[in-house]
Motif scaffolding. Structure first.
Motif, PDB file in Angstrom:
ATOM      1  N   TYR A  26      80.791  10.276  36.233  1.00 52.66           N
ATOM      2  CA  TYR A  26      81.492   8.910  36.478  1.00 52.66           C
ATOM      3  C   TYR A  26      82.898  10.263  34.704  1.00 52.66           C
ATOM      4  CZ  TYR A  26      79.568   5.243  38.134  1.00 52.66           C
ATOM      5  OH  TYR A  26      79.437   5.020  39.284  1.00 52.66           O
ATOM      6  N   LEU A  27      82.973  10.907  33.736  1.00 54.28           N
ATOM      7  CA  LEU A  27      83.133  11.063  32.833  1.00 54.28           C
ATOM      8  C   LEU A  27      84.344  11.619  33.152  1.00 54.28           C
ATOM      9  CD1 LEU A  27      84.793  11.102  29.979  1.00 54.28           C
ATOM     10  CD2 LEU A  27      82.472  12.248  29.280  1.00 54.28           C
ATOM     11  N   LYS A  28      83.694  13.278  33.084  1.00 52.70           N
ATOM     12  CA  LYS A  28      84.524  14.453  33.608  1.00 52.70           C
ATOM     13  C   LYS A  28      85.517  14.242  35.243  1.00 52.70           C
ATOM     14  CE  LYS A  28      81.670  17.199  30.723  1.00 52.70           C
ATOM     15  NZ  LYS A  28      80.647  18.358  30.511  1.00 52.70           N
ATOM     16  N   HIS A  29      84.181  13.721  35.940  1.00 50.09           N
ATOM     17  CA  HIS A  29      84.726  13.731  37.666  1.00 50.09           C
ATOM     18  C   HIS A  29      85.713  12.500  37.931  1.00 50.09           C
ATOM     19  CE1 HIS A  29      84.069  17.153  38.700  1.00 50.09           C
ATOM     20  NE2 HIS A  29      82.879  17.446  38.531  1.00 50.09           N
ATOM     21  N   PHE A  30      85.441  11.133  38.045  1.00 47.66           N
ATOM     22  CA  PHE A  30      86.226  10.002  37.968  1.00 47.66           C
ATOM     23  C   PHE A  30      86.717   9.927  37.002  1.00 47.66           C
ATOM     24  CE2 PHE A  30      81.976   8.681  40.681  1.00 47.66           C
ATOM     25  CZ  PHE A  30      82.322   9.145  41.746  1.00 47.66           C
ATOM     26  N   TYR A  31      86.484   9.296  35.720  1.00 48.62           N
ATOM     27  CA  TYR A  31      87.486   8.726  34.602  1.00 48.62           C
ATOM     28  C   TYR A  31      88.719   9.746  34.915  1.00 48.62           C
ATOM     29  CZ  TYR A  31      89.428   7.214  30.069  1.00 48.62           C
ATOM     30  OH  TYR A  31      90.003   6.570  29.090  1.00 48.62           O
ATOM     31  N   ASP A  49      97.107  15.791  47.494  1.00 47.69           N
ATOM     32  CA  ASP A  49      96.233  16.894  46.890  1.00 47.69           C
ATOM     33  C   ASP A  49      95.931  17.994  47.471  1.00 47.69           C
ATOM     34  OD1 ASP A  49      94.321  17.359  45.038  1.00 47.69           O
ATOM     35  OD2 ASP A  49      92.855  15.458  45.454  1.00 47.69           O
ATOM     36  N   VAL A  50      96.392  18.628  47.007  1.00 45.90           N
ATOM     37  CA  VAL A  50      96.609  20.203  46.762  1.00 45.90           C
ATOM     38  C   VAL A  50      94.626  20.736  46.785  1.00 45.90           C
ATOM     39  CG1 VAL A  50      97.431  22.472  47.079  1.00 45.90           C
ATOM     40  CG2 VAL A  50      98.799  20.868  47.646  1.00 45.90           C
ATOM     41  N   GLY A  51      93.910  21.307  47.607  1.00 43.62           N
ATOM     42  CA  GLY A  51      92.762  22.085  46.588  1.00 43.62           C
ATOM     43  C   GLY A  51      91.752  20.942  45.681  1.00 43.62           C
ATOM     44  N   ALA A  52      91.083  19.770  46.988  1.00 43.27           N
ATOM     45  CA  ALA A  52      91.175  19.202  46.545  1.00 43.27           C
ATOM     46  C   ALA A  52      89.335  18.888  45.601  1.00 43.27           C
ATOM     47  CB  ALA A  52      90.767  17.286  46.989  1.00 43.27           C
ATOM     48  N   GLY A  53      88.531  20.005  46.432  1.00 45.16           N
ATOM     49  CA  GLY A  53      86.831  19.913  46.545  1.00 45.16           C
ATOM     50  C   GLY A  53      86.724  19.226  47.259  1.00 45.16           C
ATOM     51  N   GLY A  91      87.286  15.897  46.238  1.00 44.13           N
ATOM     52  CA  GLY A  91      88.003  14.875  46.229  1.00 44.13           C
ATOM     53  C   GLY A  91      88.373  14.076  44.554  1.00 44.13           C
ATOM     54  N   PHE A  92      88.968  15.680  44.041  1.00 40.92           N
ATOM     55  CA  PHE A  92      88.950  15.238  42.806  1.00 40.92           C
ATOM     56  C   PHE A  92      90.366  15.552  42.284  1.00 40.92           C
ATOM     57  CE2 PHE A  92      84.635  15.958  41.911  1.00 40.92           C
ATOM     58  CZ  PHE A  92      84.127  14.170  42.705  1.00 40.92           C
ATOM     59  N   PRO A  93      91.820  14.615  42.504  1.00 43.32           N
ATOM     60  CA  PRO A  93      91.561  13.811  41.473  1.00 43.32           C
ATOM     61  C   PRO A  93      92.192  12.309  42.469  1.00 43.32           C
ATOM     62  CG  PRO A  93      93.869  14.232  41.447  1.00 43.32           C
ATOM     63  CD  PRO A  93      92.398  15.070  41.755  1.00 43.32           C
ATOM     64  N   SER A  94      92.290  12.842  44.251  1.00 44.71           N
ATOM     65  CA  SER A  94      92.562  11.783  45.335  1.00 44.71           C
ATOM     66  C   SER A  94      91.998  10.806  45.530  1.00 44.71           C
ATOM     67  CB  SER A  94      93.277  12.546  45.630  1.00 44.71           C
ATOM     68  OG  SER A  94      92.295  13.023  46.337  1.00 44.71           O
ATOM     69  N   ILE A  95      90.677  11.143  45.460  1.00 40.48           N
ATOM     70  CA  ILE A  95      90.057   9.857  46.029  1.00 40.48           C
ATOM     71  C   ILE A  95      89.590   8.813  45.245  1.00 40.48           C
ATOM     72  CG2 ILE A  95      87.484   9.141  46.781  1.00 40.48           C
ATOM     73  CD1 ILE A  95      89.283  10.078  49.199  1.00 40.48           C
ATOM     74  N   PRO A  96      89.558   9.426  43.656  1.00 41.27           N
ATOM     75  CA  PRO A  96      88.940   7.746  42.656  1.00 41.27           C
ATOM     76  C   PRO A  96      90.369   7.503  42.660  1.00 41.27           C
ATOM     77  CG  PRO A  96      87.875  10.358  42.647  1.00 41.27           C
ATOM     78  CD  PRO A  96      88.637  10.400  43.601  1.00 41.27           C
ATOM     79  N   ASP A 151     105.633  11.127  48.159  1.00 44.02           N
ATOM     80  CA  ASP A 151     106.683  10.823  46.861  1.00 44.02           C
ATOM     81  C   ASP A 151     105.561  11.439  45.596  1.00 44.02           C
ATOM     82  OD1 ASP A 151     107.167   9.017  48.166  1.00 44.02           O
ATOM     83  OD2 ASP A 151     105.722   7.638  49.059  1.00 44.02           O
ATOM     84  N   ILE A 152     104.099  11.466  45.958  1.00 46.32           N
ATOM     85  CA  ILE A 152     103.691  12.707  44.548  1.00 46.32           C
ATOM     86  C   ILE A 152     102.037  13.327  45.250  1.00 46.32           C
ATOM     87  CG2 ILE A 152     101.728  11.982  42.825  1.00 46.32           C
ATOM     88  CD1 ILE A 152     102.277   9.006  43.096  1.00 46.32           C
ATOM     89  N   VAL A 153     102.474  14.455  44.640  1.00 45.02           N
ATOM     90  CA  VAL A 153     101.891  15.836  44.758  1.00 45.02           C
ATOM     91  C   VAL A 153     101.180  16.542  43.372  1.00 45.02           C
ATOM     92  CG1 VAL A 153     101.620  18.427  45.547  1.00 45.02           C
ATOM     93  CG2 VAL A 153     102.844  17.017  46.660  1.00 45.02           C
ATOM     94  N   THR A 154      98.947  16.582  43.703  1.00 42.29           N
ATOM     95  CA  THR A 154      98.447  16.846  42.536  1.00 42.29           C
ATOM     96  C   THR A 154      97.729  17.386  42.771  1.00 42.29           C
ATOM     97  OG1 THR A 154      97.712  15.142  40.742  1.00 42.29           O
ATOM     98  CG2 THR A 154      97.502  15.016  43.418  1.00 42.29           C
ATOM     99  N   ALA A 155      97.709  18.409  41.710  1.00 40.80           N
ATOM    100  CA  ALA A 155      95.850  18.849  41.733  1.00 40.80           C
ATOM    101  C   ALA A 155      95.425  18.924  40.428  1.00 40.80           C
ATOM    102  CB  ALA A 155      96.891  20.081  42.306  1.00 40.80           C
TER     103      ALA A 155
END
Length: 238
Positions: A51-56, A75-79, A81-86, A142-146
């Motif tokens: 909840y802290l290190k992945h979700f928050y 989301d590039v290389g989301a593994g 699902g982080f950060p895009s699914i939260p 619009d947004i790309v993140t990793a």
């Protein structure tokens, strides 16, 4: 950070979760632990840490950037699902595309999206370098993140080509991020991005450092980038 603390901490940042969203995070945790027994998704499996290190931590980008409305995010290389699914859970109108090089992880993410009843979430099994050269996706978001994928000098080459002109690239980093930013200055300039915002904060409870860099895409990325798979990592743009 237990579920109640998680909900409260987000509320303090202006993100109020409804019952459905709280249940989605609970189910996400359950599926993450279940699938992690079959494949390596994360080394963090106890609920307070997830909840802290992945979700928050994943949602922290939204403390500084407006993610409301029908924006497209990659989301590039989301593994796992982080950060895009939260972020998608918190902002259901987001149209999310996740690219990952491991098909087993794509399998997990597909099941996750189904179980959480998420719509407008797309999964692509590909190397980020190939994905960035695919005209279906290049300069379309619009947004790309990793998050936790590679050093910024490498990450920029994988992410910036996907950002549309006027869009943003969000890099989420831990400590020593300023060094990475300095190293990546030339590559970002060549790729067409410029630093817009820098945010530094401490993760609640454990007080570890986090840094979020936001880059504007000012000009089109030269066609040669990203280079072939493996090349950006071996020889970052200097």
């Amino acid at each position: 950070m237990n579920e109640e603390q998680f909900v409260q901490a987000l509320k303090e940042q202006g993100i109020e979760l409804n019952e459905k969203q709280i249940a989605q995070f609970a189910k996400y945790f359950e599926l993450l632990v279940e699938w992690n027994e079959k494949m390596n998704l994360t080394a963090i499996t106890d609920a307070p840490s997830v909840y802290l290190k992945h979700f928050y931590d994943s949602i922290s980008a939204a403390f500084y950037i407006d993610l409301s409305g029908q924006k497209t995010i990659c989301d590039v290389g989301a593994g796992a699902g982080f950060p895009s699914i939260p972020l998608k859970i918190c902002f259901p109108e987001l149209d999310v595309t996740i690219v990952d090089s491991l098909n087993k992880r794509i399998g997990f993410l597909g099941t996750l999206a189904e179980e959480l009843q998420l719509t407008n979430v797309h999964f692509v099994h590909a190397r980020a370098e190939d994905f960035g050269q695919n005209l279906l996706y290049r300069e379309k978001f619009d947004i790309v993140t990793a998050r936790a994928v590679a050093r910024l000098s490498v990450l920029a080459e994988l992410c910036v080509p996907l950002v549309k002109l006027g869009g943003i690239f969000i890099s989420m980093k831990g400590a020593a991020a300023d060094d990475e930013l300095a190293d990546a200055k030339k590559s970002l300039s060549i790729l067409g991005a410029i630093i817009k915002e820098e945010h530094s904060f401490k993760l609640p409870i454990e007080n570890s450092e986090r840094n979020i860099f936001v880059f504007d895409k000012e000009k089109k990325t030269p066609k040669k980038y990203p280079r072939k798979p493996g090349v950006p990592n071996k020889t970052p743009i200097q």
